[in-house]
Motif scaffolding. Structure first.
Motif, short mmCIF file in Angstrom:
data_model
loop_
_atom_site.label_atom_id
_atom_site.label_comp_id
_atom_site.label_asym_id
_atom_site.label_seq_id
_atom_site.Cartn_x
_atom_site.Cartn_y
_atom_site.Cartn_z
N UNK A 1 0.85 -1.19 0.00
CA UNK A 1 0.00 0.00 0.00
C UNK A 1 0.88 1.24 0.00
N UNK A 2 0.25 2.38 -0.23
CA UNK A 2 0.99 3.64 -0.21
C UNK A 2 0.93 4.32 1.15
N UNK A 3 0.00 3.88 2.01
CA UNK A 3 -0.13 4.48 3.34
C UNK A 3 -0.65 3.43 4.32
N UNK A 4 -0.14 3.48 5.54
CA UNK A 4 -0.62 2.62 6.63
C UNK A 4 -1.22 3.53 7.68
N UNK A 5 -2.54 3.40 7.89
CA UNK A 5 -3.25 4.37 8.73
C UNK A 5 -3.60 3.83 10.11
N UNK A 6 -3.62 2.53 10.28
CA UNK A 6 -4.01 1.99 11.57
C UNK A 6 -3.86 0.49 11.62
N UNK A 7 -4.10 -0.07 12.78
CA UNK A 7 -3.97 -1.51 12.99
C UNK A 7 -5.17 -2.23 12.41
N UNK A 8 -4.92 -3.31 11.68
CA UNK A 8 -6.00 -4.09 11.09
C UNK A 8 -6.82 -4.83 12.14
N UNK A 9 -6.22 -5.08 13.30
CA UNK A 9 -6.87 -5.90 14.30
C UNK A 9 -7.65 -5.06 15.30
N UNK A 10 -6.98 -4.07 15.92
CA UNK A 10 -7.63 -3.28 16.97
C UNK A 10 -8.04 -1.90 16.50
N UNK A 11 -7.63 -1.51 15.28
CA UNK A 11 -7.94 -0.21 14.72
C UNK A 11 -7.23 0.92 15.45
N UNK A 12 -6.24 0.58 16.26
CA UNK A 12 -5.49 1.59 16.99
C UNK A 12 -4.37 2.19 16.17
N UNK A 13 -3.69 3.16 16.75
CA UNK A 13 -2.57 3.79 16.07
C UNK A 13 -1.40 2.82 15.96
N UNK A 14 -0.59 3.04 14.96
CA UNK A 14 0.55 2.17 14.69
C UNK A 14 1.82 2.78 15.29
N UNK A 15 2.53 1.99 16.07
CA UNK A 15 3.86 2.36 16.56
C UNK A 15 4.87 1.73 15.61
N UNK A 16 5.62 2.53 14.85
CA UNK A 16 6.54 1.96 13.87
C UNK A 16 7.52 0.94 14.45
N UNK A 17 7.88 1.11 15.71
CA UNK A 17 8.86 0.21 16.32
C UNK A 17 8.31 -1.18 16.54
N UNK A 18 7.00 -1.31 16.72
CA UNK A 18 6.40 -2.62 17.00
C UNK A 18 5.51 -3.10 15.87
N UNK A 19 5.39 -2.32 14.82
CA UNK A 19 4.52 -2.68 13.69
C UNK A 19 5.05 -3.90 12.95
N UNK A 20 4.13 -4.76 12.53
CA UNK A 20 4.50 -5.90 11.71
C UNK A 20 3.37 -6.26 10.76
N UNK A 21 3.75 -6.81 9.61
CA UNK A 21 2.78 -7.27 8.62
C UNK A 21 2.79 -8.79 8.58
N UNK A 22 1.60 -9.36 8.39
CA UNK A 22 1.45 -10.80 8.34
C UNK A 22 0.42 -11.20 7.30
N UNK A 23 0.59 -12.40 6.76
CA UNK A 23 -0.41 -13.01 5.90
C UNK A 23 -1.22 -14.02 6.70
#
Length: 263
Positions: free
Chosen positions: A191-213
């Motif tokens: 994607x071109x932008x990451x706006x929030x968490x897919x699971x909890x809809x909370x804000x994303x902390x870049x240090x703990x952010x992760x992507x999964x399939x």
């Protein structure tokens, strides 16, 4: 005996409510899975938000939100050149909270935005023959009434027929090295932008952010869903994947073993 058969040919109904003019030739020669030894990557096209097709689609979304319609077929109201402008859908689809039937038959789209999760009345989702849609956002699971889907499953990552590999995702914490979260390279991040968490809809902390399939049954089909997780806690809260698919959330790549394809 006289032949009493009616010589007039019977017309079959078009369940997708889109004729040939509703389809797009863009990416018709999709060959992402036709080169088995090639590196698997996301589509890298960026959406031109100044294009005529994008502006017209914004208008159609506003009209649908204003009149409260329950069926939305935007592609049939776009010209071929306008359809060719589209790479994704606008985030404003979040306004379509009364749409129950969403038709994207034959679209040229390469991704669906996470805002589709706000379409809480959605019951039927039909992006059939959208051959460049290889994955969907995890936020699609937020549509509680979704009961029917028509997807070209052979175009999906990890599909049961051919088991094409999933693109390798960026490592956990890699987002912290990006100068901004709204100018990402879609060929690397999907994607071109990451706006929030897919699971909890909370804000994303870049240090703990992760992507999964994760492969889950959504309505009629098992879909490869991309999860943008804000933390390990949200990643561990993901449900069990569908039977017959990779049995755990993963980061993709050819090294991830998949079940044998169903020839």
């Amino acid at each position: 005996m006289d032949d009493q058969r009616d010589p007039t040919p019977r017309l079959l109904p078009n369940r997708f409510a889109a004729d040939a003019a509703g389809r797009s030739p863009v990416r018709a020669a999709e060959r992402c899975f036709h080169q088995p030894n090639a590196r698997v990557r996301f589509h890298g096209e960026r959406q031109d938000t100044s294009s005529a097709g994008w502006r017209r689609l914004l208008e159609l979304i506003d009209e649908a939100a204003a009149d409260g319609r329950d069926v939305f077929r935007p592609l049939v109201d776009l010209t071929p050149s306008e359809r060719a402008d589209l790479v994704t859908l606008p985030p404003t689809i979040a306004k379509l909270t009364r749409v129950r039937h969403f038709v994207l038959y034959g679209s040229p789209l390469v991704r669906i935005p996470p805002e589709i999760g706000a379409m809480t009345s959605l019951e039927v989702f039909e992006p059939y023959t959208s051959y460049s849609l290889h994955w969907f956002p995890y936020e699609l699971t937020r549509c509680p009434n979704l009961r029917s889907s028509t997807v070209s499953t052979r175009a999906l990552y990890g599909n049961f027929k051919y088991r094409p590999p999933f693109p390798r995702l960026q490592p956990a914490g890699a987002l912290a090295a990006q100068p901004a979260h709204d100018g990402l390279d879609p060929q690397l991040w999907s994607v071109e932008a990451i706006r929030g968490c897919s699971v909890c809809d909370g804000q994303v902390d870049p240090a703990t952010f992760q992507q999964l399939w994760i492969s889950l049954r959504v309505a009629t089909d098992v879909l490869p869903l991309l999860v943008n997780a804000c933390s390990t806690t949200c990643a561990e809260a993901l449900p069990k994947p569908a039977d017959g698919y990779i049995p755990h959330p993963h980061q993709g790549g050819r090294a991830v073993p998949q079940p044998q394809p169903d020839w």
